[in-house]
Design an enzyme around this catalytic site. Structure first.
Site, PDB file in Angstrom:
ATOM      1  N   GLU A 117       4.996 -15.048 -14.368  1.00  0.00           N
ATOM      2  CA  GLU A 117       5.595 -16.222 -15.008  1.00  0.00           C
ATOM      3  C   GLU A 117       5.099 -16.392 -16.441  1.00  0.00           C
ATOM      4  OE1 GLU A 117       4.420 -17.607 -10.782  1.00  0.00           O
ATOM      5  OE2 GLU A 117       3.866 -16.000 -12.170  1.00  0.00           O
ATOM      6  N   ARG A 140      -9.338  13.922  13.564  1.00  0.00           N
ATOM      7  CA  ARG A 140     -10.441  12.987  13.789  1.00  0.00           C
ATOM      8  C   ARG A 140     -10.272  11.719  12.968  1.00  0.00           C
ATOM      9  NH1 ARG A 140     -16.128  15.688  12.960  1.00  0.00           N
ATOM     10  NH2 ARG A 140     -16.711  13.543  13.499  1.00  0.00           N
ATOM     11  N   THR A 141      -9.768  11.871  11.763  1.00  0.00           N
ATOM     12  CA  THR A 141      -9.564  10.699  10.904  1.00  0.00           C
ATOM     13  C   THR A 141      -8.468   9.813  11.462  1.00  0.00           C
ATOM     14  OG1 THR A 141     -10.231  12.020   8.987  1.00  0.00           O
ATOM     15  CG2 THR A 141      -9.072   9.961   8.546  1.00  0.00           C
TER      16      THR A 141
END
Length: 304
Positions: free
Chosen positions: A52, A285-286
């Site tokens: 704005e 694994r992640t």
């Protein structure tokens, strides 16, 4: 034109702030007289003027009572790094505001709209709130869940293979444009770096993304410092890569404390503005660690 048209315009402007506003929202604003756009603005970076205020700085017209301000997010009404936008809107004589969604920030959360109405401003909205939430899903997640929005992306063949080159060029283009291009950061485990030596960059034919030129932060979970020194992420891309070791985040029983990791990644410091969304690309694994912790908001699987 309809209110929807100008809120869509706001969203397009807001997208310009992706990757540079940190944990702040992406916001666009448009000042309209009839069907004519008089001025526009967007939040161009962390600590910079809100949309704005940027619009009002760009506006070269005298505001009339028939002008309408469109904005995809409720104007703020509190002092932060910038003064409250509600005060600037009121002071500049804007009499009608159309907004896309309420601000989930507890410091605002409807108070911005109430402030404008108390000043005699006609306020309409929310307009297209689901689209507005989708654009700012990271910002929304920070305030509603206390962590970044997390997308888990997997690629696999029909026989279950998940390493090496799997996706088609068409899938790659979609993934770069709509996944990598829509997240603040890409995260992988060090095993993915060792196996695939990825760049983790946005490579697309989309001209808008090319013109923007931004790249997401690249995060590697490397508890024991095993990333090869000649890996792409350790060489030419080092400036945009964050390597997390067990010296940085608590690590126990073969797992990072993901809650502390996400808190760290969404907390601004002097030279780091925080991130609001993460694309987790691998490996197994992640993926499992994020899923088991309940920290997956969306999951995308590309296969062939």
């Amino acid at each position: 034109m309809s209110h929807n048209t100008f809120i869509h315009h706001c969203l397009k402007l807001a997208e310009k702030g992706r990757g540079v506003v940190g944990i702040n929202p992406m916001v666009g604003a448009v000042l309209v007289h009839g069907d004519q756009v008089l001025a526009e603005g967007w939040h161009a970076g962390y600590g910079k003027p809100h949309a704005e205020l940027a619009l009002l700085q760009n506006n070269k017209h005298i505001v009339s009572t028939d002008d309408v301000l469109y904005i995809n997010l409720e104007p703020c009404c509190h002092h932060g790094k910038t003064p409250p936008c509600t005060g600037a809107i009121i002071a500049n004589g804007i009499r009608t505001v159309v907004f896309g969604m309420y601000d989930p920030n507890s410091f605002v959360a409807g108070r911005g709209i109430a402030t404008l109405r108390a000043a005699g401003i006609h306020v309409l909205g929310p307009v297209l709130p689901e689209l507005c939430r989708r654009l700012n899903r990271g910002f929304v997640s920070l305030h509603e869940q206390g962590r970044p929005f997390i997308t888990l992306k997997k690629a696999r063949t029909k026989d279950g293979r998940t390493s090496g080159k799997i996706t088609t060029p068409e899938q790659d283009e979609w993934s770069h444009q709509w996944l990598r291009g829509k997240h603040d950061a890409i995260l992988v485990g060090v095993d993915t770096v060792i196996a695939d030596d990825p760049s983790l960059t946005i490579r697309t034919q989309d001209q808008g993304l090319k013109d923007q030129g931004r790249q997401p932060l690249r995060i590697v979970l490397d508890p024991k410092g095993r990333m090869p020194s000649d890996a792409k992420l350790a060489l030419e891309l080092a400036d945009g890569t964050m390597v997390i070791t067990k010296k940085d985040i608590p690590y126990r029983d073969g797992q990072f404390n993901l809650q502390k990791l996400l808190k760290f990644l969404s907390t601004p410091t002097d030279d780091f503005h925080g991130i609001a969304s993460i694309l987790v690309e691998g490996g197994q694994r992640t993926w499992e660690s994020f899923r088991n912790a309940g920290f997956v908001d969306e999951e995308v699987v590309l296969s062939r």
